[in-house]
Every structure is written in C-alpha cells, then in structure tokens.
Design a protein around this motif. Structure first.
Motif, PDB file in Angstrom:
ATOM      1  N   ALA A   1      -4.851  45.581  17.303  1.00 18.64           N
ATOM      2  CA  ALA A   1      -4.134  45.000  15.748  1.00 18.64           C
ATOM      3  C   ALA A   1      -5.818  45.433  15.145  1.00 18.64           C
ATOM      4  CB  ALA A   1      -5.427  43.300  16.266  1.00 18.64           C
ATOM      5  N   PHE A   2      -7.205  45.983  15.991  1.00 16.17           N
ATOM      6  CA  PHE A   2      -8.274  46.333  15.639  1.00 16.17           C
ATOM      7  C   PHE A   2      -8.002  47.942  15.569  1.00 16.17           C
ATOM      8  CE2 PHE A   2     -11.031  44.008  18.286  1.00 16.17           C
ATOM      9  CZ  PHE A   2     -11.201  43.144  17.713  1.00 16.17           C
ATOM     10  N   ALA A   3      -7.065  48.388  16.141  1.00 17.85           N
ATOM     11  CA  ALA A   3      -6.537  50.053  15.909  1.00 17.85           C
ATOM     12  C   ALA A   3      -5.887  50.088  14.403  1.00 17.85           C
ATOM     13  CB  ALA A   3      -5.416  50.666  16.720  1.00 17.85           C
ATOM     14  N   LEU A   4      -5.062  48.903  13.939  1.00 18.88           N
ATOM     15  CA  LEU A   4      -4.361  48.615  12.652  1.00 18.88           C
ATOM     16  C   LEU A   4      -5.568  48.786  11.968  1.00 18.88           C
ATOM     17  CD1 LEU A   4      -2.153  48.570  10.752  1.00 18.88           C
ATOM     18  CD2 LEU A   4      -1.703  46.245  12.237  1.00 18.88           C
ATOM     19  N   GLN A   5      -6.272  48.025  11.937  1.00 21.86           N
ATOM     20  CA  GLN A   5      -7.552  47.075  10.890  1.00 21.86           C
ATOM     21  C   GLN A   5      -8.248  48.931  10.743  1.00 21.86           C
ATOM     22  OE1 GLN A   5     -10.208  44.500  12.232  1.00 21.86           O
ATOM     23  NE2 GLN A   5      -8.473  43.486  12.839  1.00 21.86           N
ATOM     24  N   ASN A   6      -7.999  49.461  11.556  1.00 21.97           N
ATOM     25  CA  ASN A   6      -9.043  51.164  11.447  1.00 21.97           C
ATOM     26  C   ASN A   6      -8.335  51.639   9.926  1.00 21.97           C
ATOM     27  OD1 ASN A   6     -11.341  50.125  12.318  1.00 21.97           O
ATOM     28  ND2 ASN A   6     -10.981  50.573  14.393  1.00 21.97           N
TER      29      ASN A   6
ATOM     30  N   HIS B   1      -8.149  39.283  15.310  1.00 21.93           N
ATOM     31  CA  HIS B   1      -7.248  40.310  15.012  1.00 21.93           C
ATOM     32  C   HIS B   1      -6.338  40.403  13.713  1.00 21.93           C
ATOM     33  CE1 HIS B   1      -6.756  40.017  19.981  1.00 21.93           C
ATOM     34  NE2 HIS B   1      -7.874  39.886  18.984  1.00 21.93           N
ATOM     35  N   TYR B   2      -5.595  39.079  12.958  1.00 20.79           N
ATOM     36  CA  TYR B   2      -4.812  38.930  12.133  1.00 20.79           C
ATOM     37  C   TYR B   2      -4.993  38.760  10.745  1.00 20.79           C
ATOM     38  CZ  TYR B   2      -1.094  39.492  15.902  1.00 20.79           C
ATOM     39  OH  TYR B   2      -0.652  39.932  17.358  1.00 20.79           O
ATOM     40  N   ASN B   3      -6.136  37.943  10.726  1.00 19.17           N
ATOM     41  CA  ASN B   3      -6.423  37.413   8.294  1.00 19.17           C
ATOM     42  C   ASN B   3      -7.178  38.881   8.639  1.00 19.17           C
ATOM     43  OD1 ASN B   3      -5.738  35.429   9.541  1.00 19.17           O
ATOM     44  ND2 ASN B   3      -7.854  34.020   9.826  1.00 19.17           N
ATOM     45  N   PRO B   4      -8.033  39.890   9.517  1.00 16.37           N
ATOM     46  CA  PRO B   4      -8.055  40.786   8.565  1.00 16.37           C
ATOM     47  C   PRO B   4      -7.264  41.681   8.378  1.00 16.37           C
ATOM     48  CG  PRO B   4      -9.913  40.380  10.097  1.00 16.37           C
ATOM     49  CD  PRO B   4      -8.807  39.376  10.703  1.00 16.37           C
ATOM     50  N   VAL B   5      -6.424  42.028   9.142  1.00 15.05           N
ATOM     51  CA  VAL B   5      -4.703  42.977   8.908  1.00 15.05           C
ATOM     52  C   VAL B   5      -4.284  42.727   7.588  1.00 15.05           C
ATOM     53  CG1 VAL B   5      -2.907  43.764   9.769  1.00 15.05           C
ATOM     54  CG2 VAL B   5      -4.424  43.304  10.942  1.00 15.05           C
ATOM     55  N   ILE B   6      -4.172  41.063   6.991  1.00 11.59           N
ATOM     56  CA  ILE B   6      -3.642  40.644   6.061  1.00 11.59           C
ATOM     57  C   ILE B   6      -4.565  40.857   4.695  1.00 11.59           C
ATOM     58  CG2 ILE B   6      -3.012  38.671   5.044  1.00 11.59           C
ATOM     59  CD1 ILE B   6      -0.769  39.206   7.086  1.00 11.59           C
TER      60      ILE B   6
ATOM     61  N   MET C   1      -0.353  56.785  25.082  1.00  9.95           N
ATOM     62  CA  MET C   1       0.231  56.575  23.683  1.00  9.95           C
ATOM     63  C   MET C   1      -0.721  56.188  22.681  1.00  9.95           C
ATOM     64  SD  MET C   1       2.018  58.865  23.090  1.00  9.95           S
ATOM     65  CE  MET C   1       3.163  58.447  21.352  1.00  9.95           C
ATOM     66  N   PRO C   2      -1.591  55.856  21.834  1.00 11.07           N
ATOM     67  CA  PRO C   2      -1.826  56.271  21.076  1.00 11.07           C
ATOM     68  C   PRO C   2      -1.077  54.457  20.418  1.00 11.07           C
ATOM     69  CG  PRO C   2      -2.272  57.902  19.306  1.00 11.07           C
ATOM     70  CD  PRO C   2      -1.815  57.477  20.812  1.00 11.07           C
ATOM     71  N   SER C   3      -2.264  52.824  20.243  1.00 14.13           N
ATOM     72  CA  SER C   3      -1.059  51.697  19.458  1.00 14.13           C
ATOM     73  C   SER C   3      -0.817  52.505  18.558  1.00 14.13           C
ATOM     74  CB  SER C   3      -1.316  50.475  19.809  1.00 14.13           C
ATOM     75  OG  SER C   3      -3.564  50.453  19.530  1.00 14.13           O
ATOM     76  N   ILE C   4      -1.360  52.552  18.031  1.00 14.15           N
ATOM     77  CA  ILE C   4      -1.336  52.643  15.953  1.00 14.15           C
ATOM     78  C   ILE C   4      -1.358  54.173  15.914  1.00 14.15           C
ATOM     79  CG2 ILE C   4      -2.302  52.793  13.878  1.00 14.15           C
ATOM     80  CD1 ILE C   4      -1.305  50.410  14.967  1.00 14.15           C
ATOM     81  N   LEU C   5       0.055  55.116  15.145  1.00 15.76           N
ATOM     82  CA  LEU C   5       0.135  55.933  14.679  1.00 15.76           C
ATOM     83  C   LEU C   5      -0.354  55.783  12.813  1.00 15.76           C
ATOM     84  CD1 LEU C   5       3.307  57.760  16.235  1.00 15.76           C
ATOM     85  CD2 LEU C   5       0.556  57.134  16.990  1.00 15.76           C
ATOM     86  N   PHE C   6      -1.040  57.164  12.906  1.00  7.45           N
ATOM     87  CA  PHE C   6      -2.006  57.289  12.167  1.00  7.45           C
ATOM     88  C   PHE C   6      -1.365  58.685  11.289  1.00  7.45           C
ATOM     89  CE2 PHE C   6      -4.716  58.072   8.319  1.00  7.45           C
ATOM     90  CZ  PHE C   6      -4.215  57.224   7.610  1.00  7.45           C
ATOM     91  N   GLU C   7      -0.628  59.191   9.773  1.00  9.61           N
ATOM     92  CA  GLU C   7      -0.433  60.271   9.319  1.00  9.61           C
ATOM     93  C   GLU C   7      -0.729  60.310   7.834  1.00  9.61           C
ATOM     94  OE1 GLU C   7       4.041  61.762   9.863  1.00  9.61           O
ATOM     95  OE2 GLU C   7       2.647  62.583  10.296  1.00  9.61           O
ATOM     96  N   VAL C   8      -0.935  61.655   7.343  1.00  7.29           N
ATOM     97  CA  VAL C   8      -1.367  61.636   5.610  1.00  7.29           C
ATOM     98  C   VAL C   8      -0.557  62.839   4.978  1.00  7.29           C
ATOM     99  CG1 VAL C   8      -2.978  61.438   3.420  1.00  7.29           C
ATOM    100  CG2 VAL C   8      -3.620  59.963   5.835  1.00  7.29           C
ATOM    101  N   THR C   9       0.282  62.424   4.299  1.00 11.79           N
ATOM    102  CA  THR C   9       1.220  63.655   3.980  1.00 11.79           C
ATOM    103  C   THR C   9       1.735  63.646   2.317  1.00 11.79           C
ATOM    104  OG1 THR C   9       3.147  62.638   5.066  1.00 11.79           O
ATOM    105  CG2 THR C   9       2.015  65.075   5.970  1.00 11.79           C
ATOM    106  N   ASP C  10       1.136  64.258   1.478  1.00 12.29           N
ATOM    107  CA  ASP C  10       1.951  64.237   0.247  1.00 12.29           C
ATOM    108  C   ASP C  10       0.709  63.107  -0.442  1.00 12.29           C
ATOM    109  OD1 ASP C  10       2.865  66.062   0.470  1.00 12.29           O
ATOM    110  OD2 ASP C  10       4.908  65.716   0.862  1.00 12.29           O
ATOM    111  N   GLN C  11      -0.157  62.229   0.125  1.00 15.43           N
ATOM    112  CA  GLN C  11      -0.708  60.855  -0.407  1.00 15.43           C
ATOM    113  C   GLN C  11      -0.131  59.872   0.087  1.00 15.43           C
ATOM    114  OE1 GLN C  11      -1.138  62.724  -5.160  1.00 15.43           O
ATOM    115  NE2 GLN C  11      -3.285  62.194  -4.134  1.00 15.43           N
ATOM    116  N   VAL C  12       0.700  60.422   0.823  1.00 12.89           N
ATOM    117  CA  VAL C  12       1.269  59.093   1.893  1.00 12.89           C
ATOM    118  C   VAL C  12       0.796  58.516   2.963  1.00 12.89           C
ATOM    119  CG1 VAL C  12       2.910  58.043   2.057  1.00 12.89           C
ATOM    120  CG2 VAL C  12       3.429  59.248   0.274  1.00 12.89           C
TER     121      VAL C  12
END
Ligand code: LHQ
Length: 257
Positions: free
Chosen positions: A31-36, A82-87, A1-12
C-alpha cells in the motif's frame, strides 16, 4: 521482487500491482509502495497513469493474512494509512488514471479500480464486492463510487450479496467503460493509453475536477464551476493549438499544457 512495479515511457506511467502469488493482495508495504508510485505521477510530464495487476489477477484486496497477524498494522490503520491515501492520490492526480483490470478485482482491489477515471477490463476479469462475505463494509471509496456508477439499488445488491460481476456485465451496467476479449485486450489498452497521453492533459484535469465537483454541487453551483474551469481550459496552449489545427485541417499536436 518489488510489490509495485513502476515505469514511465512516452509520458505514460505504468503501475503494476505485483504480488501475483497472492493475487496482488495488499499488505502494508505494498500500500505504501503504491502511494509512492502515485506521488511519482504528479509531475506534468506524465500525461496518463495506468494501473494494472501482474499475473492472472488485478487485486484480491486486503491481504487477509496480515489482518490476523498480531504483528500486523491492525484494523485502525488499514483504511486511514493504506487505502484512503491511495484513493485520494488517484482522485487528486491532474491527469487521467486508467485502471486496466486484467483479472479478478475483489474488495479494496475492486474499489481502487472503480475510483479511477476510466476502467477497462479483459473478458475474463470479474469484480467482487467481497467485503460482506467476511462481515465488513465496502471501503476504499466503494460506497461513494459504486452507487454513482450503477445506481443505489444495484450497488446495494452487489455490496450485500457479494456477487461476482463478469466484465461484460460490468460494462452493461455502467460500472466500467469497456471490456475487451482477452486476445485483443493488450492492443486495445495500448490504443486508449496512447490516445489519452496525447490529449490536452490540462483540459482533461479540469474535466476530472468538474466531474468530481458534480458529486455534491447543485446545478447553479456546477454551472458556475464549469464557467470557471472553462476559462482555465481556454487559457491553455493546447486550446489554441486545438482550434488552430481544426482551422488548418490538420491533426493537433497537444503538449498537455
Ligand atoms: C489471498 C487473498 C487475500 C490473502 C487470494 N489475502 N491471500 C479493509 C479494512 C480492513 C481489513 C480488511 O480489508 C479491507 C479491505 C478489503 O479488501 S476486504 C476484502 C478482502 N478480500 C477478500 O475477501 C477476497 C479474498 N479472496 C477471494 O475471495 C478469492 O481468492 C478470489 C475470489 C479473489 C479469487 O479466487 P480464486 O481465483 O479461486 O483464487 P484462490 O482463492 O485460490 O487464491 C489464490 C491464492 O491467493 C491463494 O493462496 P494459496 O497459497 O492457497 O495458493 C489465496 O489464499 C490467496 N489469496 N486472496 N485477499
């Protein structure tokens, strides 16, 4: 399973932290997957970003097993890479970012939530500045955001004592926008998300910018910034549409531009 799930629906864009067996604790890959995922939210056709956790937690912060792993990234990289780029990515997004705190949010997990523009939580969620319990200082923007949200005294105590703050209390002290009973949580979140995605997005981005600038500005500087940003907001198509809709006594149809 990917550590980050990403989906776009209705501009969200919906980002889900997805290591439920570890309470969505962050390792380097996640952390990198969240940045992406956050970078994928930059285009203008995404008008609201939602960050939540899968399973029973929002996030337990740093995966502590990785910290002691000799093959791990090492302390010197965890914040800077990891974290500073996310913030920074969340802060720089020109649209509202909604943290949907579905369960425990601890350490960096709590502070990623608190850097979002709006934080809502389910009744069973708790916020813990867990850092002091392991001899660290609060990071991921916590020392910037928490004192500004709840005041220096409360922030110092929560950060030094590492108290568990229930969602209801978090709302009461201004740490979060609102909490909702667990049964109503999903529906209430959907309402807020839909509302945000249909708002004048550029105007919200200027609002976000003005709020950020207020953290360090004097009143005269801030008044000048409001003036400059208001000129930009007034130049948007959504401003024209908002005024027109008001005069015609109809609902506005904002396009986010
Ligand atoms: C975990 C974690 C976790 C690994 C639960 N890691 N496995 C920046 C700079 C550099 C280094 C360090 O970090 C940072 C930023 C930070 O975030 S520091 C703060 C790190 N986080 C914490 O100290 C929180 C640690 N976790 C907890 O205190 C509890 O797990 C909380 C209060 C979050 C939840 O408690 P419970 O609901 O009782 O769950 P649990 O403790 O039973 O955890 C469930 C599982 O998740 C368990 O694994 P297991 O295999 O036994 O089922 C935990 O080991 C694992 N887990 N947090 N951070």
């Amino acid at each position: 399973m990917p550590s980050i799930l990403f989906e776009v629906t209705d501009q969200v864009a919906r980002i889900t932290l997805n290591r439920p067996e570890k309470l969505n604790a962050f390792n380097r890959e996640m952390a990198f997957a969240l940045q992406n995922a956050l970078r994928k939210c930059e285009p203008d056709d995404i008008r609201c970003v939602v960050i939540t956790g899968s399973g029973k937690a929002f996030s337990a912060g740093q995966d502590l097993a990785e910290v002691v792993d000799p093959a791990g990234p090492g302390m010197s990289k965890i914040l800077s890479e990891h974290y500073n780029p996310v913030i920074q990515l969340i802060s720089d997004l020109k649209k509202p970012v909604l943290a949907v705190v579905n369960g425990v949010a601890a350490g960096a997990g709590a502070n990623i939530a608190l850097c979002c523009d709006i934080v809502v939580a389910s009744e069973s969620a708790v916020f813990i500045q867990a850092f002091s319990k392991i001899g660290l200082i609060p990071d991921s923007g916590g020392t910037f955001f928490l004192p500004r949200l709840v005041g220096r005294q409360k922030a110092s105590a929560l950060m030094m004592l590492g108290d568990k703050v229930k969602a209801e209390e978090a709302e009461k002290i201004g740490m979060i926008y609102k909490y909702f009973e667990d049964a109503a949580f999903r529906d209430e979140v959907e309402k807020i998300t839909k509302t945000l995605a249909n708002m004048p997005t550029a105007g919200l981005a200027y609002t976000k910018m003005a709020i950020q600038l207020s953290a360090t500005n004097t009143l005269p500087e801030q008044l000048a910034n409001e003036d400059a940003l208001q000129q930009k907001a007034a130049a948007t198509a959504d401003f024209k549409e908002g005024v027109q809709a008001f005069l015609e006594k109809r609902a506005a149809n904002f396009k986010g531009k």
